[in-house]
Design a protein around this motif. Structure first.
Motif, PDB file in Angstrom:
ATOM      1  N   SER A  17      -5.324  -9.075   5.347  1.00  0.00           N
ATOM      2  CA  SER A  17      -4.688  -7.787   5.089  1.00  0.00           C
ATOM      3  C   SER A  17      -4.224  -7.129   6.379  1.00  0.00           C
ATOM      4  O   SER A  17      -4.799  -7.354   7.451  1.00  0.00           O
ATOM      5  CB  SER A  17      -5.680  -6.841   4.395  1.00  0.00           C
ATOM      6  OG  SER A  17      -6.103  -7.343   3.154  1.00  0.00           O
ATOM      7  N   ARG A  19      -2.351  -3.046   7.389  1.00  0.00           N
ATOM      8  CA  ARG A  19      -1.785  -1.798   6.909  1.00  0.00           C
ATOM      9  C   ARG A  19      -0.768  -1.292   7.914  1.00  0.00           C
ATOM     10  O   ARG A  19      -1.103  -1.034   9.068  1.00  0.00           O
ATOM     11  CB  ARG A  19      -2.856  -0.738   6.674  1.00  0.00           C
ATOM     12  CG  ARG A  19      -2.275   0.512   5.988  1.00  0.00           C
ATOM     13  CD  ARG A  19      -3.312   1.556   5.657  1.00  0.00           C
ATOM     14  NE  ARG A  19      -3.693   2.360   6.812  1.00  0.00           N
ATOM     15  CZ  ARG A  19      -4.254   3.564   6.731  1.00  0.00           C
ATOM     16  NH1 ARG A  19      -4.514   4.087   5.538  1.00  0.00           N
ATOM     17  NH2 ARG A  19      -4.597   4.225   7.815  1.00  0.00           N
ATOM     18  N   GLY A  67       0.067  -7.257  -4.544  1.00  0.00           N
ATOM     19  CA  GLY A  67      -0.527  -7.484  -3.229  1.00  0.00           C
ATOM     20  C   GLY A  67      -0.292  -6.348  -2.259  1.00  0.00           C
ATOM     21  O   GLY A  67      -1.133  -6.033  -1.427  1.00  0.00           O
ATOM     22  N   GLN A  82       0.114  -0.887   2.546  1.00  0.00           N
ATOM     23  CA  GLN A  82      -1.087  -1.708   2.566  1.00  0.00           C
ATOM     24  C   GLN A  82      -0.719  -3.088   2.058  1.00  0.00           C
ATOM     25  O   GLN A  82      -0.239  -3.223   0.930  1.00  0.00           O
ATOM     26  CB  GLN A  82      -2.174  -1.086   1.685  1.00  0.00           C
ATOM     27  CG  GLN A  82      -3.445  -1.918   1.605  1.00  0.00           C
ATOM     28  CD  GLN A  82      -4.187  -1.986   2.921  1.00  0.00           C
ATOM     29  OE1 GLN A  82      -4.366  -0.985   3.591  1.00  0.00           O
ATOM     30  NE2 GLN A  82      -4.648  -3.183   3.287  1.00  0.00           N
ATOM     31  N   ASN A  84      -2.105  -6.728   1.204  1.00  0.00           N
ATOM     32  CA  ASN A  84      -3.261  -7.584   0.940  1.00  0.00           C
ATOM     33  C   ASN A  84      -2.780  -8.958   0.491  1.00  0.00           C
ATOM     34  O   ASN A  84      -1.636  -9.135   0.078  1.00  0.00           O
ATOM     35  CB  ASN A  84      -4.144  -6.964  -0.143  1.00  0.00           C
ATOM     36  CG  ASN A  84      -4.725  -5.634   0.268  1.00  0.00           C
ATOM     37  OD1 ASN A  84      -4.992  -5.381   1.448  1.00  0.00           O
ATOM     38  ND2 ASN A  84      -4.927  -4.751  -0.697  1.00  0.00           N
ATOM     39  N   LEU A  86      -2.048 -11.593   2.111  1.00  0.00           N
ATOM     40  CA  LEU A  86      -0.840 -11.964   2.852  1.00  0.00           C
ATOM     41  C   LEU A  86      -0.594 -13.474   2.801  1.00  0.00           C
ATOM     42  O   LEU A  86      -1.531 -14.275   2.743  1.00  0.00           O
ATOM     43  CB  LEU A  86      -0.963 -11.518   4.314  1.00  0.00           C
ATOM     44  CG  LEU A  86      -0.753 -10.020   4.552  1.00  0.00           C
ATOM     45  CD1 LEU A  86      -1.301  -9.611   5.910  1.00  0.00           C
ATOM     46  CD2 LEU A  86       0.722  -9.672   4.429  1.00  0.00           C
TER      47      LEU A  86
END
Length: 125
Positions: A17, A19, A67, A82, A84, A86
């Motif tokens: 992840s 951000r 995601g 964000q 997630n 990846l």
């Protein structure tokens, strides 16, 4: 005038992840439709996600649905992405974009008047 500065990019492993943040200057942030776009090497810049000025409406390209999550904090004048779960195909330079005239979400690059300088996201397999 609106200035946008992205941060939070970097290197992540597949499944990890990151951000991203986009800080905006100016007093009109709460009126801006905000978007995230990305550009991979050798490819055109593409839409990733957008959010309405009040944060109630969002849009995502199909490849990131489930995601990625876009959000915004109008008091801090920041929009977040964000990311997630990846994948290597998420590797790209990510750009924050904004527009004051839009009254709806948009996936079209040309409809955004303001752009950040971009932040690199690299996902290793």
């Amino acid at each position: 005038q609106v200035q946008l500065v992205e941060s939070g990019g970097g290197l992540a492993q597949a499944g990890g992840s990151l951000r991203l943040s986009c800080a905006a200057s100016g007093r009109t942030f709460s009126a801006l439709v905000m978007g995230w776009f990305r550009q991979a090497p050798g490819k055109e810049r593409e839409f990733v996600s957008s959010i309405s000025n009040n944060g109630r409406n969002t849009d995502y390209v199909d490849s990131v649905k489930g995601g990625f999550t876009i959000s915004r904090d109008n008091a801090k004048k920041i929009v977040y992405l964000q990311m997630n779960v990846l994948k290597p195909e998420d590797t790209a330079v990510y750009y924050c974009a904004a527009d004051l005239q839009l009254r709806r979400l948009s996936r079209t690059l040309g409809e955004y008047d303001y752009w950040g300088q971009g932040t690199q996201v690299t996902v290793s397999s």
